[in-house]
Every structure is written in C-alpha cells, then in structure tokens.
Design a protein around this motif. Sequence first.
Motif, PDB file in Angstrom:
ATOM      1  N   VAL A  23       0.847  -1.188   0.000  1.00 32.58           N
ATOM      2  CA  VAL A  23       0.000   0.000   0.000  1.00 32.58           C
ATOM      3  C   VAL A  23       0.888   1.245   0.000  1.00 32.58           C
ATOM      4  O   VAL A  23       1.953   1.261   0.636  1.00 32.58           O
ATOM      5  CB  VAL A  23      -0.925   0.006   1.245  1.00 32.58           C
ATOM      6  N   VAL A  24       0.451   2.258  -0.721  1.00 29.10           N
ATOM      7  CA  VAL A  24       1.040   3.593  -0.625  1.00 29.10           C
ATOM      8  C   VAL A  24      -0.067   4.527  -0.144  1.00 29.10           C
ATOM      9  O   VAL A  24      -1.150   4.570  -0.735  1.00 29.10           O
ATOM     10  CB  VAL A  24       1.610   4.074  -1.969  1.00 29.10           C
ATOM     11  N   LEU A  25       0.192   5.243   0.940  1.00 32.72           N
ATOM     12  CA  LEU A  25      -0.788   6.166   1.518  1.00 32.72           C
ATOM     13  C   LEU A  25      -0.675   7.506   0.810  1.00 32.72           C
ATOM     14  O   LEU A  25       0.377   8.162   0.836  1.00 32.72           O
ATOM     15  CB  LEU A  25      -0.543   6.315   3.012  1.00 32.72           C
ATOM     16  N   VAL A  26      -1.762   7.919   0.164  1.00 34.07           N
ATOM     17  CA  VAL A  26      -1.789   9.089  -0.708  1.00 34.07           C
ATOM     18  C   VAL A  26      -2.860  10.058  -0.214  1.00 34.07           C
ATOM     19  O   VAL A  26      -3.980   9.633   0.113  1.00 34.07           O
ATOM     20  CB  VAL A  26      -2.111   8.653  -2.161  1.00 34.07           C
ATOM     21  N   PRO A  27      -2.583  11.359  -0.139  1.00 33.43           N
ATOM     22  CA  PRO A  27      -3.654  12.312   0.212  1.00 33.43           C
ATOM     23  C   PRO A  27      -4.823  12.180  -0.763  1.00 33.43           C
ATOM     24  O   PRO A  27      -4.625  11.915  -1.949  1.00 33.43           O
ATOM     25  CB  PRO A  27      -2.974  13.675   0.068  1.00 33.43           C
ATOM     26  N   GLU A  28      -6.042  12.367  -0.285  1.00 33.08           N
ATOM     27  CA  GLU A  28      -7.217  12.108  -1.120  1.00 33.08           C
ATOM     28  C   GLU A  28      -7.326  13.061  -2.312  1.00 33.08           C
ATOM     29  O   GLU A  28      -7.938  12.729  -3.328  1.00 33.08           O
ATOM     30  CB  GLU A  28      -8.497  12.176  -0.293  1.00 33.08           C
ATOM     31  N   VAL A  29      -6.773  14.251  -2.205  1.00 36.80           N
ATOM     32  CA  VAL A  29      -6.617  15.149  -3.345  1.00 36.80           C
ATOM     33  C   VAL A  29      -5.114  15.263  -3.567  1.00 36.80           C
ATOM     34  O   VAL A  29      -4.382  15.655  -2.650  1.00 36.80           O
ATOM     35  CB  VAL A  29      -7.242  16.529  -3.080  1.00 36.80           C
ATOM     36  N   TYR A  30      -4.644  14.949  -4.762  1.00 39.23           N
ATOM     37  CA  TYR A  30      -3.217  14.667  -4.898  1.00 39.23           C
ATOM     38  C   TYR A  30      -2.687  15.008  -6.288  1.00 39.23           C
ATOM     39  O   TYR A  30      -3.411  15.018  -7.291  1.00 39.23           O
ATOM     40  CB  TYR A  30      -2.963  13.176  -4.628  1.00 39.23           C
ATOM     41  N   TYR A  31      -1.400  15.299  -6.315  1.00 41.29           N
ATOM     42  CA  TYR A  31      -0.651  15.425  -7.564  1.00 41.29           C
ATOM     43  C   TYR A  31      -0.678  14.047  -8.235  1.00 41.29           C
ATOM     44  O   TYR A  31      -0.360  13.027  -7.598  1.00 41.29           O
ATOM     45  CB  TYR A  31       0.763  15.869  -7.238  1.00 41.29           C
ATOM     46  N   GLN A  63      -0.227  -1.568   8.156  1.00 41.14           N
ATOM     47  CA  GLN A  63       0.705  -2.696   8.163  1.00 41.14           C
ATOM     48  C   GLN A  63       1.256  -2.976   6.766  1.00 41.14           C
ATOM     49  O   GLN A  63       2.421  -3.348   6.610  1.00 41.14           O
ATOM     50  CB  GLN A  63       0.007  -3.944   8.713  1.00 41.14           C
ATOM     51  N   ARG A  64       0.427  -2.775   5.735  1.00 39.40           N
ATOM     52  CA  ARG A  64       0.838  -3.045   4.356  1.00 39.40           C
ATOM     53  C   ARG A  64       1.535  -1.860   3.703  1.00 39.40           C
ATOM     54  O   ARG A  64       2.117  -1.998   2.625  1.00 39.40           O
ATOM     55  CB  ARG A  64      -0.382  -3.436   3.514  1.00 39.40           C
ATOM     56  N   ALA A  65       1.477  -0.708   4.343  1.00 43.59           N
ATOM     57  CA  ALA A  65       2.002   0.506   3.728  1.00 43.59           C
ATOM     58  C   ALA A  65       3.530   0.502   3.691  1.00 43.59           C
ATOM     59  O   ALA A  65       4.192   0.125   4.659  1.00 43.59           O
ATOM     60  CB  ALA A  65       1.507   1.735   4.481  1.00 43.59           C
ATOM     61  N   ARG A  66       4.063   0.905   2.564  1.00 45.62           N
ATOM     62  CA  ARG A  66       5.514   1.039   2.400  1.00 45.62           C
ATOM     63  C   ARG A  66       5.941   2.497   2.287  1.00 45.62           C
ATOM     64  O   ARG A  66       7.054   2.849   2.650  1.00 45.62           O
ATOM     65  CB  ARG A  66       5.974   0.274   1.157  1.00 45.62           C
ATOM     66  N   VAL A  67       5.050   3.328   1.742  1.00 45.17           N
ATOM     67  CA  VAL A  67       5.334   4.752   1.559  1.00 45.17           C
ATOM     68  C   VAL A  67       4.090   5.544   1.960  1.00 45.17           C
ATOM     69  O   VAL A  67       2.971   5.117   1.690  1.00 45.17           O
ATOM     70  CB  VAL A  67       5.705   5.085   0.093  1.00 45.17           C
ATOM     71  N   MET A  68       4.316   6.681   2.599  1.00 41.15           N
ATOM     72  CA  MET A  68       3.242   7.618   2.915  1.00 41.15           C
ATOM     73  C   MET A  68       3.662   8.984   2.373  1.00 41.15           C
ATOM     74  O   MET A  68       4.773   9.454   2.632  1.00 41.15           O
ATOM     75  CB  MET A  68       3.025   7.692   4.418  1.00 41.15           C
ATOM     76  N   ILE A  69       2.772   9.629   1.607  1.00 40.05           N
ATOM     77  CA  ILE A  69       3.098  10.895   0.954  1.00 40.05           C
ATOM     78  C   ILE A  69       2.369  12.046   1.636  1.00 40.05           C
ATOM     79  O   ILE A  69       1.164  11.964   1.887  1.00 40.05           O
ATOM     80  CB  ILE A  69       2.725  10.850  -0.539  1.00 40.05           C
ATOM     81  N   VAL A  70       3.110  13.100   1.915  1.00 39.84           N
ATOM     82  CA  VAL A  70       2.508  14.350   2.377  1.00 39.84           C
ATOM     83  C   VAL A  70       2.981  15.459   1.452  1.00 39.84           C
ATOM     84  O   VAL A  70       4.099  15.433   0.932  1.00 39.84           O
ATOM     85  CB  VAL A  70       2.860  14.668   3.851  1.00 39.84           C
ATOM     86  N   ASN A  71       2.120  16.456   1.247  1.00 42.89           N
ATOM     87  CA  ASN A  71       2.411  17.532   0.297  1.00 42.89           C
ATOM     88  C   ASN A  71       1.886  18.846   0.873  1.00 42.89           C
ATOM     89  O   ASN A  71       0.717  19.163   0.753  1.00 42.89           O
ATOM     90  CB  ASN A  71       1.750  17.217  -1.050  1.00 42.89           C
ATOM     91  N   TYR A  72       2.807  19.569   1.518  1.00 38.48           N
ATOM     92  CA  TYR A  72       2.473  20.874   2.100  1.00 38.48           C
ATOM     93  C   TYR A  72       3.607  21.856   1.819  1.00 38.48           C
ATOM     94  O   TYR A  72       4.755  21.523   2.096  1.00 38.48           O
ATOM     95  CB  TYR A  72       2.282  20.757   3.613  1.00 38.48           C
ATOM     96  N   PRO A  73       3.285  23.012   1.277  1.00 41.74           N
ATOM     97  CA  PRO A  73       1.985  23.484   0.806  1.00 41.74           C
ATOM     98  C   PRO A  73       1.465  22.607  -0.323  1.00 41.74           C
ATOM     99  O   PRO A  73       2.233  22.144  -1.161  1.00 41.74           O
ATOM    100  CB  PRO A  73       2.259  24.909   0.323  1.00 41.74           C
ATOM    101  N   SER A  92       7.930  13.542   1.747  1.00 39.76           N
ATOM    102  CA  SER A  92       7.415  14.907   1.777  1.00 39.76           C
ATOM    103  C   SER A  92       7.731  15.584   0.449  1.00 39.76           C
ATOM    104  O   SER A  92       8.900  15.742   0.081  1.00 39.76           O
ATOM    105  CB  SER A  92       8.053  15.699   2.923  1.00 39.76           C
ATOM    106  N   ASP A  93       6.686  15.964  -0.273  1.00 36.73           N
ATOM    107  CA  ASP A  93       6.830  16.665  -1.548  1.00 36.73           C
ATOM    108  C   ASP A  93       6.765  18.153  -1.266  1.00 36.73           C
ATOM    109  O   ASP A  93       5.695  18.717  -1.041  1.00 36.73           O
ATOM    110  CB  ASP A  93       5.704  16.217  -2.496  1.00 36.73           C
ATOM    111  N   LEU A  94       7.931  18.815  -1.302  1.00 33.18           N
ATOM    112  CA  LEU A  94       8.020  20.230  -0.927  1.00 33.18           C
ATOM    113  C   LEU A  94       8.313  21.096  -2.154  1.00 33.18           C
ATOM    114  O   LEU A  94       9.231  21.917  -2.163  1.00 33.18           O
ATOM    115  CB  LEU A  94       9.080  20.428   0.157  1.00 33.18           C
ATOM    116  N   ALA A  95       7.500  20.920  -3.186  1.00 34.34           N
ATOM    117  CA  ALA A  95       7.719  21.640  -4.445  1.00 34.34           C
ATOM    118  C   ALA A  95       7.531  23.144  -4.305  1.00 34.34           C
ATOM    119  O   ALA A  95       8.041  23.915  -5.124  1.00 34.34           O
ATOM    120  CB  ALA A  95       6.786  21.089  -5.519  1.00 34.34           C
TER     121      ALA A  95
END
Length: 385
Positions: free
Chosen positions: A116-124, A160-170, A199-202
């Motif tokens: 599993v990859v945890l992705v924000p519900e609104v996402y790039y 438990q299945r997650a390998r990556v979690m993405i956060v994007n702020y701003p 962390s995607d810090l674009a």
Amino acid sequence: MSATLDSIPPYVFYELDDRRAAARAVGKTLIDVGIGSPDGPIPAVVIEAMQRVAAERPLSGYPYFRAHPAFQCAVAGYLERRFGVTIEPATEMLALAGSKEGIAELILAHAKPGDVVLVPEVYYPVYARATLLAGAEPVFVPFLPDGRLDLDAITPQQAQRARVMIVNYPGNPTTSSVSLDELARYVEFATAHDIVLLSDLAYSELSFDGYAVPSVLQVPGAKAVAVELHTCSKSFNMAGVRSAFIAGNRAAIARLDAYRANIGYGASTLAQLAGATAFDNAEQIVPPIVAEYRVRRDAFAAAMNAGGWAVTAPRATMYFWLDVPEAYDDWAWVDALIAGPGVVVTPGMAFGAAGKGKFRVSLVQGADRLREAAAGILGVGSGGR
C-alpha cells in the motif's frame, strides 16, 4: 507492467491540452490559467551559469550517478541556511531530473504488488499513478477540515501493508499548509508503522504574508524515516531545466539510487550546475519571484471578491482551489469557460475523485490578465451559483 499501464486512464492534462488546442485551432484567444507552468524568466545568474557550463569540456561526459559535487555542496548549504537542517551529501541526498521523476521512482523502488502507498485524497497525479505502475494499492487518506491528513482513517491493516506515505504541504492543488508540529505527527505515524515518509516540498519558497514553509527534516529524528523532495521548477522559474533533489533517510535514498542506476545515468550535469547556482543564490532569486506571485494572487482575489465570488487568498503556492458552480460538472465548467470567455482552468477531478466539484486556477499570467480571467469566470459562473 504493460498490462498495468494499459489499465491506467489517460492523463487528464492531455485531455485538457486537446481541448485547448481545439479552441485555438478555430481562432479562440485563451487566457490559460490551467497547468501550473511558470511564465517568469529563468534568473539571470542561472542563465549565465548555464551558458558558461555549456561551453565546458566536462559536459561531454556522463554525469555523476548520485550528484555533482557542486550540486551536493549547494544543496547542503541551502538546507542549512533555509531550514537549519544538516545532511551528509554523500549519503543523504540525490540529484533528480525533476521531483516528479523522483517521486515515481521512489515509489517504484519501494512498493510491490500487495503493498500500500498512503496518498492524500486530493493529490498530484503521479502519487497514485506510480503506485499503480508498481502494482501496489493507493489508499487515499482523507483531509480534516483544516487540511491536515486524517490519520485515524487509516486502518491497522492498511498501515501494516504501507511502504510509503506521501505528504504535500503546501499542497497542490489544495494550497493547504501545516505547522512543523503537524509534520512531527506524520513522522511519528511513519515511525510507528515502519513506513517511508515522502514529503513533496515543491512550493517551499512560494509563501506570503510572513509565512515560512517548514521542512519535515526539521523534525527531530525525521531522517530515520523521512525523505523530502525539493525542486527548482516553481521557486526559481526553472521547470524546463529539470533540476531537483531528494534528501533525508539514507536507506531510502540508497534504494532509490539503486533503482535509478538500473534505468538511467544520473541527472544532467548542466541541470545540476544550473540548480547549484539557483540554490546558492536563493536568497537573492526568490524575493522578486514571490513578490510577483503576491501581486497576482492579490489581483485575482480582489477581482473575484469584488464580483461577489468570495475567495480567500492562499498563504502559499501559485494556485487558487475553488468550487465549481452547482449548475456544472467539472468538464462542463471547463468547456463553458473555454467556449465563452476563453479561460482555461484545470478540473478538480485531475487530482483524484475527491477533487470532483473543484477547479484550480494557476497564477501563470500577469495581474491584468488574471483580472480578465476573474471577470470571465464570474460572468459564466453567475448563472450557476
């Protein structure tokens, strides 16, 4: 992989490009505030560096696998000056040909079918698309009303299945921002579940009204689980140069490096040295770029508010994230704006199912043109709100 690729829907931005091209083909003049492609000039100091480097003989050879020494030094200096973060350049950073590539490759290097990859519900879009290409499952994490991720919505089985979690702020497209304390909460969650926190810090430098964007690497102990991506694209008007880096957890970066070494040969030396110049001169380059975006932000917000459409000026990014009028669905709204005033916006569904009913305006036109775009949006939207 080919079967997986065939199963992924077409990229929404391609469809937007087709609609834009069709309108221009029949002579329509457009105000394009759709794709967030910077329209400002590459900084003069960077152009000078690129011209100089292009004439140098070492550019004839292959680039460094991990990063050019000058790029390593510039990145380390930037992180120290900007965030007070210290890294070991040889093991805790890697040059990238744009952050989108790095995000995709990090996911592909860590996730496999069943993961599993945890992705924000609104996402790039690349967050979910790279996950699907890896054969893994994107689990979309909902937002709380203030823009924070609702970690309680993640089930123990998913964690438990997650390998990556993405956060994007701003956030792109939401424009949401969070405090360093909130980033610490994500680090704590990732640590508890042995997940790589990406962390995607674009938009690290595109902030206004005294707000300074924090880095997840400022959280004590974050490098045990976290990596962060930075790019020259938006902060320095260098989207076409493709210069970026990832920094943080050395094991995750080593795995990404191993993946990249099997499919490519590092990031362009020219792009790295251009990026090194940008990061070395960030304190001089960034303020005028931010000042221009502030003028644009304020012009668009004032025009919309004056026309009776209440909007709040975001404190970071180069976007507005707005509600589609009730009389329209996403594509009908996009088509009405193109056919009428000739304004191009991005439909919210481009950023996932949770983006349905929203649209994104990019501040990639001057203030006067943004006022015209606002007038066009107000004119079409007045009958559907």
